[in-house]
Scaffold this motif. Sequence first.
Motif, PDB file in Angstrom:
ATOM      1  N   LEU A 134       0.831  -1.211   0.000  1.00 55.14           N
ATOM      2  CA  LEU A 134       0.000   0.000   0.000  1.00 55.14           C
ATOM      3  C   LEU A 134       0.865   1.261   0.000  1.00 55.14           C
ATOM      4  CD1 LEU A 134      -2.857  -0.948   2.471  1.00 55.14           C
ATOM      5  CD2 LEU A 134      -2.999  -0.717  -0.006  1.00 55.14           C
ATOM      6  N   CYS A 135       1.897   1.264   0.814  1.00 53.20           N
ATOM      7  CA  CYS A 135       2.780   2.438   0.857  1.00 53.20           C
ATOM      8  C   CYS A 135       3.457   2.648  -0.492  1.00 53.20           C
ATOM      9  CB  CYS A 135       3.820   2.283   1.967  1.00 53.20           C
ATOM     10  SG  CYS A 135       3.144   2.459   3.624  1.00 53.20           S
ATOM     11  N   GLN A 178       2.288   1.925  -3.389  1.00 47.24           N
ATOM     12  CA  GLN A 178       1.280   2.469  -4.309  1.00 47.24           C
ATOM     13  C   GLN A 178       0.997   3.944  -4.058  1.00 47.24           C
ATOM     14  OE1 GLN A 178      -2.214   0.092  -3.699  1.00 47.24           O
ATOM     15  NE2 GLN A 178      -1.322  -1.748  -4.620  1.00 47.24           N
ATOM     16  N   HIS A 179       0.891   4.316  -2.781  1.00 46.83           N
ATOM     17  CA  HIS A 179       0.447   5.668  -2.423  1.00 46.83           C
ATOM     18  C   HIS A 179       1.578   6.676  -2.206  1.00 46.83           C
ATOM     19  CE1 HIS A 179      -3.796   4.628  -2.086  1.00 46.83           C
ATOM     20  NE2 HIS A 179      -3.417   3.507  -1.477  1.00 46.83           N
ATOM     21  N   VAL A 180       2.710   6.218  -1.712  1.00 48.78           N
ATOM     22  CA  VAL A 180       3.844   7.116  -1.440  1.00 48.78           C
ATOM     23  C   VAL A 180       5.127   6.451  -1.947  1.00 48.78           C
ATOM     24  CG1 VAL A 180       2.848   8.472   0.456  1.00 48.78           C
ATOM     25  CG2 VAL A 180       3.865   6.261   0.965  1.00 48.78           C
ATOM     26  N   GLU A 197      -7.604   7.480   7.964  1.00 52.00           N
ATOM     27  CA  GLU A 197      -6.695   8.438   7.335  1.00 52.00           C
ATOM     28  C   GLU A 197      -5.331   8.425   8.016  1.00 52.00           C
ATOM     29  OE1 GLU A 197      -5.593  11.159   4.527  1.00 52.00           O
ATOM     30  OE2 GLU A 197      -7.555  10.181   4.668  1.00 52.00           O
ATOM     31  N   PHE A 206      -2.323   9.402   3.124  1.00 51.99           N
ATOM     32  CA  PHE A 206      -3.255   8.626   2.312  1.00 51.99           C
ATOM     33  C   PHE A 206      -4.225   7.886   3.216  1.00 51.99           C
ATOM     34  CE2 PHE A 206       0.146   5.409   2.749  1.00 51.99           C
ATOM     35  CZ  PHE A 206      -0.554   4.219   2.926  1.00 51.99           C
ATOM     36  N   THR A 207      -5.320   7.431   2.625  1.00 51.37           N
ATOM     37  CA  THR A 207      -6.337   6.699   3.369  1.00 51.37           C
ATOM     38  C   THR A 207      -6.006   5.220   3.326  1.00 51.37           C
ATOM     39  OG1 THR A 207      -8.004   8.362   2.857  1.00 51.37           O
ATOM     40  CG2 THR A 207      -8.806   6.193   3.542  1.00 51.37           C
ATOM     41  N   GLU A 259      -7.161   1.626   3.549  1.00 49.72           N
ATOM     42  CA  GLU A 259      -8.337   0.751   3.447  1.00 49.72           C
ATOM     43  C   GLU A 259      -8.008  -0.525   4.214  1.00 49.72           C
ATOM     44  OE1 GLU A 259     -11.134   1.721   2.138  1.00 49.72           O
ATOM     45  OE2 GLU A 259     -10.392   3.549   1.177  1.00 49.72           O
TER      46      GLU A 259
END
Length: 192
Positions: free
Chosen positions: A56-57, A59-61, A173, A180-181, A183
Amino acid sequence: MTHSTADRPLLPVEEFEELARRSPKTVRLEFINGKIEVKPVPDGAHYDIVRWLQKLCLQHVPDLWLYPERHVKVEKYRNGRAIPDAILLPDECLNGEGGWSDPEGVLMVVEATSHDSDTNRRDRIEKRDGYAAADIPIYLLIDRENCTVTVHCEPKDGSYRSLTTRPYGTPVELPAPVGFTLETEKLKKFAR
Protein backbone atom coordinates in the motif's frame (compact mmCIF):
# COMPACT_ATOMS: atom_id res chain seq x y z
CA MET A 1 14.67 -4.13 45.46
CA THR A 2 15.71 -1.70 42.71
CA HIS A 3 13.16 -0.89 40.03
CA SER A 4 14.27 0.40 36.67
CA THR A 5 12.81 3.35 34.83
CA ALA A 6 13.95 5.37 31.87
CA ASP A 7 15.73 7.64 34.40
CA ARG A 8 17.34 4.68 36.23
CA PRO A 9 17.87 1.91 33.67
CA LEU A 10 18.99 -1.59 34.63
CA LEU A 11 22.17 -1.12 32.59
CA PRO A 12 23.75 1.47 30.32
CA VAL A 13 22.33 1.59 26.81
CA GLU A 14 25.73 0.67 25.33
CA GLU A 15 25.74 -2.58 27.34
CA PHE A 16 22.21 -3.32 26.16
CA GLU A 17 23.24 -2.83 22.52
CA GLU A 18 26.09 -5.33 22.98
CA LEU A 19 23.72 -7.80 24.66
CA ALA A 20 21.20 -7.40 21.82
CA ARG A 21 23.95 -7.92 19.24
CA ARG A 22 24.97 -11.20 20.88
CA SER A 23 21.45 -12.54 21.51
CA PRO A 24 20.29 -15.57 19.52
CA LYS A 25 18.18 -14.96 16.42
CA THR A 26 15.25 -16.71 18.11
CA VAL A 27 14.61 -13.66 20.33
CA ARG A 28 14.51 -9.92 19.78
CA LEU A 29 15.55 -7.71 22.65
CA GLU A 30 14.30 -4.16 23.20
CA PHE A 31 15.22 -1.60 25.87
CA ILE A 32 12.01 0.19 26.81
CA ASN A 33 11.46 2.39 29.85
CA GLY A 34 14.83 1.42 31.31
CA LYS A 35 14.35 -2.34 31.20
CA ILE A 36 15.03 -5.19 28.82
CA GLU A 37 12.01 -6.51 26.94
CA VAL A 38 11.91 -9.78 25.04
CA LYS A 39 9.80 -9.33 21.93
CA PRO A 40 8.33 -12.52 20.50
CA VAL A 41 9.40 -13.58 17.04
CA PRO A 42 6.45 -12.70 14.77
CA ASP A 43 4.10 -15.30 13.35
CA GLY A 44 3.21 -15.60 9.65
CA ALA A 45 0.16 -13.32 9.83
CA HIS A 46 2.35 -10.67 11.43
CA TYR A 47 4.70 -10.74 8.43
CA ASP A 48 1.75 -10.74 6.02
CA ILE A 49 0.38 -7.57 7.64
CA VAL A 50 3.71 -5.78 7.14
CA ARG A 51 3.94 -7.06 3.54
CA TRP A 52 0.36 -5.83 2.87
CA LEU A 53 1.22 -2.41 4.29
CA GLN A 54 4.45 -2.26 2.25
CA LYS A 55 2.45 -2.76 -0.94
CA LEU A 56 0.00 0.00 0.00
CA CYS A 57 2.78 2.44 0.86
CA LEU A 58 4.52 1.69 -2.44
CA GLN A 59 1.28 2.47 -4.31
CA HIS A 60 0.45 5.67 -2.42
CA VAL A 61 3.84 7.12 -1.44
CA PRO A 62 6.40 5.59 -3.85
CA ASP A 63 9.21 7.93 -2.72
CA LEU A 64 8.99 6.41 0.77
CA TRP A 65 9.82 2.88 1.90
CA LEU A 66 8.44 0.78 4.72
CA TYR A 67 11.45 -0.93 6.30
CA PRO A 68 10.51 -4.02 8.37
CA GLU A 69 12.00 -4.65 11.81
CA ARG A 70 14.46 -1.75 11.77
CA HIS A 71 16.13 -0.97 15.11
CA VAL A 72 15.31 2.57 16.32
CA LYS A 73 16.43 4.82 19.17
CA VAL A 74 13.38 6.00 21.10
CA GLU A 75 12.24 7.70 24.29
CA LYS A 76 13.46 10.94 25.80
CA TYR A 77 17.13 11.56 25.05
CA ARG A 78 17.04 8.48 22.73
CA ASN A 79 17.97 6.13 25.59
CA GLY A 80 15.42 3.48 24.59
CA ARG A 81 15.87 0.88 21.87
CA ALA A 82 12.87 -0.54 20.01
CA ILE A 83 12.37 -2.89 17.11
CA PRO A 84 9.09 -1.81 15.54
CA ASP A 85 7.45 -4.08 13.03
CA ALA A 86 8.15 -1.41 10.40
CA ILE A 87 9.21 2.20 9.94
CA LEU A 88 8.39 4.51 7.04
CA LEU A 89 11.27 6.63 5.73
CA PRO A 90 12.33 8.28 2.49
CA ASP A 91 13.74 5.62 0.15
CA GLU A 92 17.44 4.84 0.65
CA CYS A 93 17.50 6.91 3.86
CA LEU A 94 19.35 4.25 5.86
CA ASN A 95 22.56 4.38 3.84
CA GLY A 96 25.40 4.54 6.35
CA GLU A 97 23.15 3.97 9.40
CA GLY A 98 24.50 1.70 12.11
CA GLY A 99 22.63 -0.92 14.09
CA TRP A 100 20.24 1.48 15.83
CA SER A 101 18.78 4.26 13.68
CA ASP A 102 18.14 7.74 14.98
CA PRO A 103 14.41 8.56 14.72
CA GLU A 104 15.12 11.73 12.70
CA GLY A 105 13.40 11.29 9.36
CA VAL A 106 11.11 8.46 10.51
CA LEU A 107 7.64 9.48 9.32
CA MET A 108 5.67 6.57 10.73
CA VAL A 109 6.30 3.59 12.97
CA VAL A 110 4.11 0.49 12.76
CA GLU A 111 3.35 -2.19 15.33
CA ALA A 112 1.05 -5.19 14.89
CA THR A 113 0.23 -6.63 18.29
CA SER A 114 1.37 -10.12 19.21
CA HIS A 115 -0.69 -12.70 20.97
CA ASP A 116 1.19 -12.64 24.28
CA SER A 117 0.65 -11.37 27.80
CA ASP A 118 2.94 -8.33 27.43
CA THR A 119 1.38 -6.80 24.32
CA ASN A 120 -0.92 -4.41 26.18
CA ARG A 121 1.86 -2.82 28.22
CA ARG A 122 4.50 -3.01 25.48
CA ASP A 123 2.65 -2.00 22.28
CA ARG A 124 -0.28 0.03 23.59
CA ILE A 125 1.55 1.99 26.31
CA GLU A 126 5.35 1.86 26.62
CA LYS A 127 6.29 1.82 22.94
CA ARG A 128 3.60 4.40 22.10
CA ASP A 129 5.08 6.73 24.72
CA GLY A 130 8.64 6.06 23.51
CA TYR A 131 7.73 6.85 19.90
CA ALA A 132 5.95 10.05 20.96
CA ALA A 133 8.95 11.13 23.08
CA ALA A 134 11.15 10.58 20.00
CA ASP A 135 8.81 12.89 18.04
CA ILE A 136 7.91 10.27 15.43
CA PRO A 137 4.96 11.91 13.63
CA ILE A 138 2.70 8.84 13.31
CA TYR A 139 2.38 5.63 15.30
CA LEU A 140 0.16 3.11 13.51
CA LEU A 141 -1.02 0.32 15.81
CA ILE A 142 -2.65 -2.67 14.16
CA ASP A 143 -4.36 -4.35 17.09
CA ARG A 144 -4.86 -7.99 16.20
CA GLU A 145 -6.60 -8.80 19.49
CA ASN A 146 -9.24 -6.06 19.19
CA CYS A 147 -9.37 -6.08 15.34
CA THR A 148 -8.78 -2.33 15.25
CA VAL A 149 -6.38 0.13 13.68
CA THR A 150 -5.26 3.14 15.72
CA VAL A 151 -3.44 6.13 14.29
CA HIS A 152 -1.57 8.18 16.90
CA CYS A 153 -0.29 11.54 15.65
CA GLU A 154 0.74 15.05 16.68
CA PRO A 155 3.48 14.19 19.20
CA LYS A 156 4.14 16.89 21.77
CA ASP A 157 5.87 16.78 25.15
CA GLY A 158 6.21 12.98 25.08
CA SER A 159 2.69 12.00 24.09
CA TYR A 160 0.48 11.89 21.04
CA ARG A 161 -2.22 14.57 21.15
CA SER A 162 -4.49 12.94 18.56
CA LEU A 163 -5.64 9.40 18.03
CA THR A 164 -8.18 7.73 15.78
CA THR A 165 -9.30 4.13 16.24
CA ARG A 166 -11.31 2.26 13.61
CA PRO A 167 -12.42 -1.38 13.38
CA TYR A 168 -10.98 -3.57 10.63
CA GLY A 169 -12.86 -2.91 7.40
CA THR A 170 -13.22 0.83 8.03
CA PRO A 171 -10.97 3.30 6.17
CA VAL A 172 -8.63 5.34 8.34
CA GLU A 173 -6.70 8.44 7.33
CA LEU A 174 -2.92 8.46 7.68
CA PRO A 175 -2.31 12.22 8.01
CA ALA A 176 0.68 14.19 6.74
CA PRO A 177 3.52 13.49 6.41
CA VAL A 178 2.20 10.13 5.08
CA GLY A 179 -1.03 11.42 3.59
CA PHE A 180 -3.26 8.63 2.31
CA THR A 181 -6.34 6.70 3.37
CA LEU A 182 -5.66 3.20 4.61
CA GLU A 183 -8.34 0.75 3.45
CA THR A 184 -8.38 -1.89 6.20
CA GLU A 185 -10.76 -4.53 4.82
CA LYS A 186 -7.83 -6.87 4.05
CA LEU A 187 -6.87 -6.99 7.75
CA LYS A 188 -9.95 -9.15 8.40
CA LYS A 189 -8.13 -11.92 6.55
CA PHE A 190 -5.33 -11.83 9.14
CA ALA A 191 -7.59 -11.82 12.22
CA ARG A 192 -7.93 -14.91 14.32
